[in-house]
Design a protein around this motif. Structure first.
Motif, mmCIF file in Angstrom:
data_model
loop_
_atom_site.group_PDB
_atom_site.id
_atom_site.type_symbol
_atom_site.label_atom_id
_atom_site.label_comp_id
_atom_site.label_asym_id
_atom_site.label_seq_id
_atom_site.Cartn_x
_atom_site.Cartn_y
_atom_site.Cartn_z
ATOM 1 N N ILE A 52 -5.529 11.469 -30.400
ATOM 2 C CA ILE A 52 -4.296 10.870 -29.888
ATOM 3 C C ILE A 52 -4.650 9.965 -28.714
ATOM 4 N N PRO A 53 -4.362 8.676 -28.815
ATOM 5 C CA PRO A 53 -4.735 7.764 -27.718
ATOM 6 C C PRO A 53 -3.909 8.036 -26.471
ATOM 7 N N CYS A 54 -4.516 7.742 -25.340
ATOM 8 C CA CYS A 54 -3.813 7.897 -24.060
ATOM 9 C C CYS A 54 -2.700 6.865 -23.952
ATOM 10 N N GLN A 55 -1.617 7.264 -23.337
ATOM 11 C CA GLN A 55 -0.474 6.367 -23.165
ATOM 12 C C GLN A 55 -0.691 5.487 -21.937
ATOM 13 N N GLN A 56 -0.756 4.183 -22.180
ATOM 14 C CA GLN A 56 -0.974 3.248 -21.083
ATOM 15 C C GLN A 56 0.315 3.054 -20.293
ATOM 16 N N VAL A 57 0.186 2.829 -18.993
ATOM 17 C CA VAL A 57 1.351 2.618 -18.151
ATOM 18 C C VAL A 57 2.138 1.416 -18.655
ATOM 19 N N HIS A 58 3.456 1.532 -18.637
ATOM 20 C CA HIS A 58 4.286 0.456 -19.140
ATOM 21 C C HIS A 58 5.670 0.548 -18.498
ATOM 22 N N GLY A 59 6.488 -0.433 -18.773
ATOM 23 C CA GLY A 59 7.858 -0.432 -18.294
ATOM 24 C C GLY A 59 7.977 -0.462 -16.787
ATOM 25 N N ALA A 60 8.900 0.347 -16.266
ATOM 26 C CA ALA A 60 9.171 0.357 -14.828
ATOM 27 C C ALA A 60 7.957 0.842 -14.028
ATOM 28 N N LYS A 61 7.175 1.763 -14.616
ATOM 29 C CA LYS A 61 5.998 2.259 -13.911
ATOM 30 C C LYS A 61 4.943 1.157 -13.759
ATOM 31 N N ALA A 62 4.765 0.359 -14.804
ATOM 32 C CA ALA A 62 3.836 -0.765 -14.719
ATOM 33 C C ALA A 62 4.340 -1.807 -13.723
ATOM 34 N N ALA A 63 5.663 -2.029 -13.728
ATOM 35 C CA ALA A 63 6.237 -2.984 -12.780
ATOM 36 C C ALA A 63 6.003 -2.522 -11.341
ATOM 37 N N LEU A 64 6.161 -1.214 -11.115
ATOM 38 C CA LEU A 64 5.916 -0.674 -9.772
ATOM 39 C C LEU A 64 4.451 -0.846 -9.378
ATOM 40 N N LEU A 65 3.543 -0.595 -10.329
ATOM 41 C CA LEU A 65 2.113 -0.751 -10.058
ATOM 42 C C LEU A 65 1.783 -2.188 -9.647
ATOM 43 N N PHE A 66 2.227 -3.147 -10.446
ATOM 44 C CA PHE A 66 1.894 -4.544 -10.161
ATOM 45 C C PHE A 66 2.652 -5.079 -8.956
ATOM 46 N N LEU A 73 0.819 -1.207 0.000
ATOM 47 C CA LEU A 73 0.000 0.000 0.000
ATOM 48 C C LEU A 73 0.858 1.265 0.000
ATOM 49 N N VAL A 74 1.999 1.217 0.652
ATOM 50 C CA VAL A 74 2.919 2.364 0.611
ATOM 51 C C VAL A 74 3.380 2.615 -0.830
ATOM 52 N N ILE A 75 3.716 1.544 -1.544
ATOM 53 C CA ILE A 75 4.151 1.686 -2.937
ATOM 54 C C ILE A 75 3.030 2.291 -3.780
ATOM 55 N N LEU A 76 1.794 1.807 -3.612
ATOM 56 C CA LEU A 76 0.671 2.337 -4.381
ATOM 57 C C LEU A 76 0.395 3.794 -4.031
ATOM 58 N N THR A 77 0.534 4.150 -2.756
ATOM 59 C CA THR A 77 0.301 5.533 -2.334
ATOM 60 C C THR A 77 1.326 6.472 -2.938
ATOM 61 N N VAL A 78 2.596 6.075 -2.898
ATOM 62 C CA VAL A 78 3.656 6.910 -3.461
ATOM 63 C C VAL A 78 3.461 7.083 -4.959
ATOM 64 N N GLN A 79 3.085 6.006 -5.649
ATOM 65 C CA GLN A 79 2.887 6.109 -7.095
ATOM 66 C C GLN A 79 1.682 6.997 -7.430
ATOM 67 N N ALA A 80 0.606 6.882 -6.641
ATOM 68 C CA ALA A 80 -0.568 7.716 -6.896
ATOM 69 C C ALA A 80 -0.268 9.192 -6.635
ATOM 70 N N GLN A 81 0.636 9.473 -5.723
ATOM 71 C CA GLN A 81 0.974 10.854 -5.371
ATOM 72 C C GLN A 81 1.929 11.490 -6.373
ATOM 73 N N SER A 82 2.844 10.715 -6.901
ATOM 74 C CA SER A 82 3.896 11.256 -7.763
ATOM 75 C C SER A 82 3.492 11.162 -9.230
ATOM 76 N N ALA A 83 3.466 12.293 -9.905
ATOM 77 C CA ALA A 83 3.115 12.321 -11.324
ATOM 78 C C ALA A 83 4.184 11.644 -12.179
ATOM 79 N N SER A 84 5.429 11.649 -11.715
ATOM 80 C CA SER A 84 6.512 11.053 -12.494
ATOM 81 C C SER A 84 6.444 9.530 -12.520
ATOM 82 N N LEU A 85 5.678 8.952 -11.613
ATOM 83 C CA LEU A 85 5.562 7.494 -11.556
ATOM 84 C C LEU A 85 4.306 6.982 -12.249
ATOM 85 N N LYS A 86 3.546 7.908 -12.879
ATOM 86 C CA LYS A 86 2.329 7.549 -13.614
ATOM 87 C C LYS A 86 2.489 7.958 -15.069
ATOM 88 N N PRO A 87 1.710 7.370 -15.958
ATOM 89 C CA PRO A 87 1.781 7.802 -17.362
ATOM 90 C C PRO A 87 1.245 9.229 -17.499
#
Length: 638
Positions: A193-207, A169-183
């Motif tokens: 222009i389609p929205c950019q789906q989360v991928h790479g390291a950001k997706a790894a952090l999410l999962f 939950l700490v990881i999810l909270t930090v990612q939700a707070q930081s714009a740099s960790l989201k697409p």
């Protein structure tokens, strides 16, 4: 001071004695009476020492009687009667479960919107991600139950699992707070222009965050129910009744946490941001830890007895080997482990020992004869030697598995509460006076029903049933599960009828192709929520108590976690059935039942009738197994 002890001897026996005048004891043989006369020459000091030893022995026996066999306190010392166990520690468990389920559902119930709006998943990908997340969390309850039984106590498993969920939950909270960790946000000015789906390291952090939460939730679900139930003395009627009440209120606690999660926390997520929603969940799971630790001095913790899977595998392998191994070969293999030089005396002793063992050990029961082959002859390998108790434990596990399997279809029906039922309500008039109820808050209905029914069931229905049946339980575990299965059949029939009414209103109003709300209140959906909520109460509480009571002592946590594994499999089965239905009904001339531009194009009523039919067939199968099941207490008496 002298004392005399006489010991009778057969006439054929002789005794050579060399008494010493300096010894405290002297033995004299009376050949005429065939007795030994034991003269003790003890001083007063020696008698006092002897009496002191006897007092110490009585004190040890009294201390042994005051302990809970097989249980320890949080320090690993023997748990004591009157100090450990009872209602007080169970109350701590119930409070912790309210907080734990609140933290979990606050993240899971609205997660599909977070993945769609902020991580830019497609609706189908979001739904699959949430289904996989929730299904995995419940399946991992098996892992939590296994480690509780095999290696660590439920007390330690909870603390480890809570820490794991907190980290996720700490990881999810930090990612939700930081714009740099989201697409990057979607550009509404450029819809092409389609929205950019989360991928790479950001997706790894999410999962990583999601599945750390799932791992923690699984560990808690696999350990906390059994930990609470272990606090009651199953050897007394009062203890068994209190344990039954605990399971009822455990479901009540689940509902309390869910109620707060789908109302208050969901409102915070929608209006203040997901970082606040995840943050609240993080603080709640953190708060649950000191509350749980507050009951440490009262808990009694079952001592782990080793891997239950090892016992199951050993019995099954030994049974298979003894089935395909001829008796002569078996004896030859067994003789390889013995000494090559025969010893008549040792053979005589072994024969006498085997007679004593065979007389002292019970023979395995006649039901399910295949596992009995593990003990009918001496195994070729010492590691495959099985006791009758181990064989009976494996039989118990085999007997409860069909009951477990029969609840999967019920949980498949329950999965509709968070999918099609919500979509049905979204097309209807969701106003209550001046209040507009969001469809996502519809799970409040079954939650409230459970919170009303749980105390009513425990304090009104069960006491009445006990007076009528004149039995301790009033309603047996299997009867309770059966009632839940019947209610699920009724719920699916009601859902089908309500869907027919909804589509008729849409047709008569000319709104089949419109997205406007239909002129019919969403409270019609409340009827299927009522029956499914009641089914959930009867079945989940019944399953938890049934698995805990009937499972072998060494497998209780693992068996109890089957209740949550059934829920996960029900979610997965729902996805499979939807795919099969669309594949079978979709053809060149026909549209699939569950596809179209909006819900009015669906044949949802047919799908509900299909689930109603499957539930009916499942109930017939359940009756087949339930009527043949014998409770362990009945078997022990027989």
């Amino acid at each position: 001071m002298h004392s005399i002890l006489s010991i009778n001897l057969p006439k054929a026996h002789t005794l050579l004695l060399h008494p010493s005048s300096s010894s405290l004891f002297s033995l004299h043989l009376n050949p005429n009476l065939n007795t030994i006369i034991l003269h003790t020459q003890l001083s007063t000091h020696h008698h006092q020492a002897l009496y002191q030893t006897m007092d110490d022995k009585e004190e040890v026996e009294s201390s042994s009687r005051s302990r809970w066999d097989g249980y320890v306190d949080w320090r690993g010392k023997p748990a004591l009667r009157g100090t450990h166990g009872g209602i007080t520690p169970a109350f701590f468990v119930l409070v912790v479960e309210v907080l734990e389920n609140l933290a979990y559902l606050a993240s899971a119930s609205n997660l599909v919107l977070y993945l769609t709006h902020y991580m830019h998943f497609s609706p189908s990908e979001s739904a699959n991600a949430v289904t996989n997340f929730m299904g995995t969390a419940f399946l991992l309850a098996l892992l939590g139950g296994f480690f509780s039984d095999a290696f660590l106590t439920t007390y330690r498993i909870y603390l480890i699992s809570a820490a794991t969920e907190f980290l996720g939950l700490v990881i999810l909270t930090v990612q939700a707070q930081s714009a740099s960790l989201k697409p990057p946000k979607c550009d509404n000015a450029r819809p092409d222009i389609p929205c950019q789906q989360v991928h790479g390291a950001k997706a790894a952090l999410l999962f990583l965050g999601l599945y750390l939460v799932a791992l923690g939730v699984g560990g808690i679900k696999g350990s906390l129910p059994a930990h609470g139930a272990e606090q009651f003395d199953e050897d007394t009627p009062q203890g068994r009744k209190q344990r039954s009440t605990f399971f009822n209120y455990f479901v009540f606690a689940l509902s309390c946490g869910a109620l707060i999660a789908v109302t208050l926390v969901v409102w915070i997520e929608d209006n203040m941001g997901w970082q606040w929603g995840f943050g609240v969940s993080t603080l709640i799971i953190l708060l649950s830890v000191p509350i749980f630790l507050g009951g440490s001095t009262f808990y009694r913790n079952k001592v782990p007895l080793g891997s239950p899977l090892t016992t199951i595998c050993k019995v099954l392998i030994a049974s298979v080997l003894n089935t395909f191994t001829p008796r002569s070969s078996s004896n030859a293999i067994a003789s390889m482990a013995t000494s090559p030089s025969p010893n008549p005396l040792s053979e005589e002793i072994d024969a006498e020992d085997n007679i004593k063992v065979s007389e002292s050990c019970e023979s395995p029961s006649d039901s399910l004869n295949f596992p009995n082959r593990a003990v009918v002859r001496k195994p070729g390998y010492a590691m495959l030697k099985c006791s009758v108790q181990q064989v009976e434990e494996v039989k118990t596990v085999v007997r409860i598995l069909p009951i477990f399997a029969c609840t999967i279809v019920l949980n498949c029906c329950l999965a509709q509460l968070s999918t099609f039922s919500v979509q049905q309500a979204a097309t209807m008039n969701t106003k209550l006076g001046s209040l507009n109820v969001p469809p996502a808050s519809l799970p409040v209905f079954p939650v409230v029903f459970i919170m009303i029914l749980a105390p009513l069931y425990d304090h009104v229905i069960i006491p009445f049933a006990r007076r009528v049946t004149k039995s301790e339980m009033g309603i047996s575990h299997l009867q309770r599960i059966g009632i839940g299965l019947v209610l699920s059949i009724i719920a699916m029939a009601v859902a089908a009828v309500v869907e027919v009414k909804r589509k008729r209103v849409a047709t008569n109003s000319g709104l089949l192709d419109s997205t406007k709300p239909l002129p019919v209140t969403f409270l019609w959906i409340a009827f299927q929520y009522l029956f499914l909520g009641s089914a959930d109460l009867f079945t989940l509480a019944g399953l938890l108590e049934f698995f805990f009571t009937e499972a072998p002592f060494s497998m209780r946590s693992l068996a109890t976690s089957l209740s949550f594994a059934s829920l996960a499999m029900g979610y997965y089965l729902s996805t499979v059935i939807v795919s099969i239905v669309n594949g079978v009904t979709g053809g060149s001339r026909h549209k699939p039942w569950l596809s179209g531009s909006n819900l009015n194009d669906y044949h949802l009523d047919r799908f509900y009738w299909l689930l109603c039919s499957l539930s009916g067939l499942n109930f017939m199968q359940y009756l087949f197994w339930a009527t043949r099941y014998k409770y362990r207490s009945t078997q022990n008496k027989s």
